[in-house]
Design a protein around this motif. Structure first.
Motif: not given
Length: 293
Positions: A155, A139, A118, A121, A168
């Protein structure tokens, strides 16, 4: 001959061109780097299920190695937490899974991997899309659309074979009429400066490689690697009143006050008690963004 406007024609939506696998491999697969292979499929049920099956040896073919990346232009049976479905139009987002084998890190610290993903990303997308990103424990990826927090990504991490599959799903160019739920959003609707999926994918995978490397170098210690601080700094759940919907049909309302050393969300409930939550659904009741999320 297939008409140019056929629903599944690769060029039926020129705002959503297909990914270029060769270009992505050139940019991401480096000697000594984390990523060892990258494949793109036109459509699949779930990239997580595909990699998990390969890790378990039930899909045949070559043995799955750490650093494998699988990307789908479309997922027809994408899965989120609590077995929720995740669907989106073809080429409207990033739908990918990676396989990581942190065998030298104590297994009890592997629970940080979805939170690490997380952070990675959110960091990569903020830099490449120019959009403020936030994390909802544990997440979810949040953006702000018209002043309201919206979920733009999720996620899912699963143990598989000798490692972990991390999936993802990120909404990139979804238009308002395409959103699957009122609380959903996309990078495009949040005002992204770029919705080029190759740019975004490279940024996410490079950020994931960097954070994963820091975490492994620290032997999976979330504090020493800076992961715990980074997660807390980007977590929109902290300092808010939330409802935790827990296994066994139990729920707890309290203020989210901390992320503990095991990645659990700590709630301050009535009577000065604190309760760590390791699994469950979190509903934001009020706080920085206002409203229910």
């Amino acid at each position: 001959m297939t008409p140019p406007d056929a629903p599944h024609n690769r060029w039926s939506d020129l705002d959503r061109p297909p990914l270029n696998a060769a270009a992505l491999r050139r940019g991401l697969l480096k000697p000594g780097g984390l990523w060892t292979s990258l494949d793109i499929v036109e459509s699949t049920g779930s990239t997580n299920s595909d990699l998990a099956a390969r890790a378990a040896g039930s899909a045949g073919g070559t043995v799955l190695v750490g650093g494998t990346v699988l990307v789908a232009e479309e997922q027809t049976a994408g899965r989120g937490r609590l077995d929720r479905s995740w669907t989106a139009p073809p080429r409207s987002g990033l739908f990918l899974s990676v396989y990581l084998t942190p065998g030298d890190v104590p297994a009890e610290r592997w629970g940080w991997l979805p939170l690490l993903a997380g952070v990675a990303a959110a960091t990569g997308l903020a830099q490449s899309a120019g959009v403020d990103m936030a994390l909802k424990w544990p997440n979810d990826l949040l953006v702000t659309v018209d002043g309201t927090e919206r979920k733009t990504g999720g996620i899912l991490a699963e143990r598989a074979g000798d490692g972990v599959v991390i999936g993802m799903g990120i909404n990139v160019s979804l238009r308002a009429a395409e959103l699957p739920a009122p609380h959903a959003g996309s990078l495009g609707l949040a005002g992204a400066v770029s919705t080029d999926r190759e740019t975004l994918l490279r940024a996410v995978l490079r950020s994931l490689e960097e954070w994963y490397g820091r975490w492994r170098e620290a032997d999976g210690d979330a504090a020493a690697s800076g992961l715990r601080t980074a997660y807390a700094a980007g977590c929109a759940t902290l300092d808010r009143t939330v409802r935790a919907e827990l296994p066994g049909d139990r729920s707890v309302v309290g203020e989210a006050v901390a992320i503990d050393g095991d990645g659990r969300l700590v709630l301050a409930t009535g009577g000065g008690l604190q309760e760590p939550v390791s699994a469950g659904d979190i509903v934001h009741l009020r706080g920085a963004g206002g409203g229910l999320t």
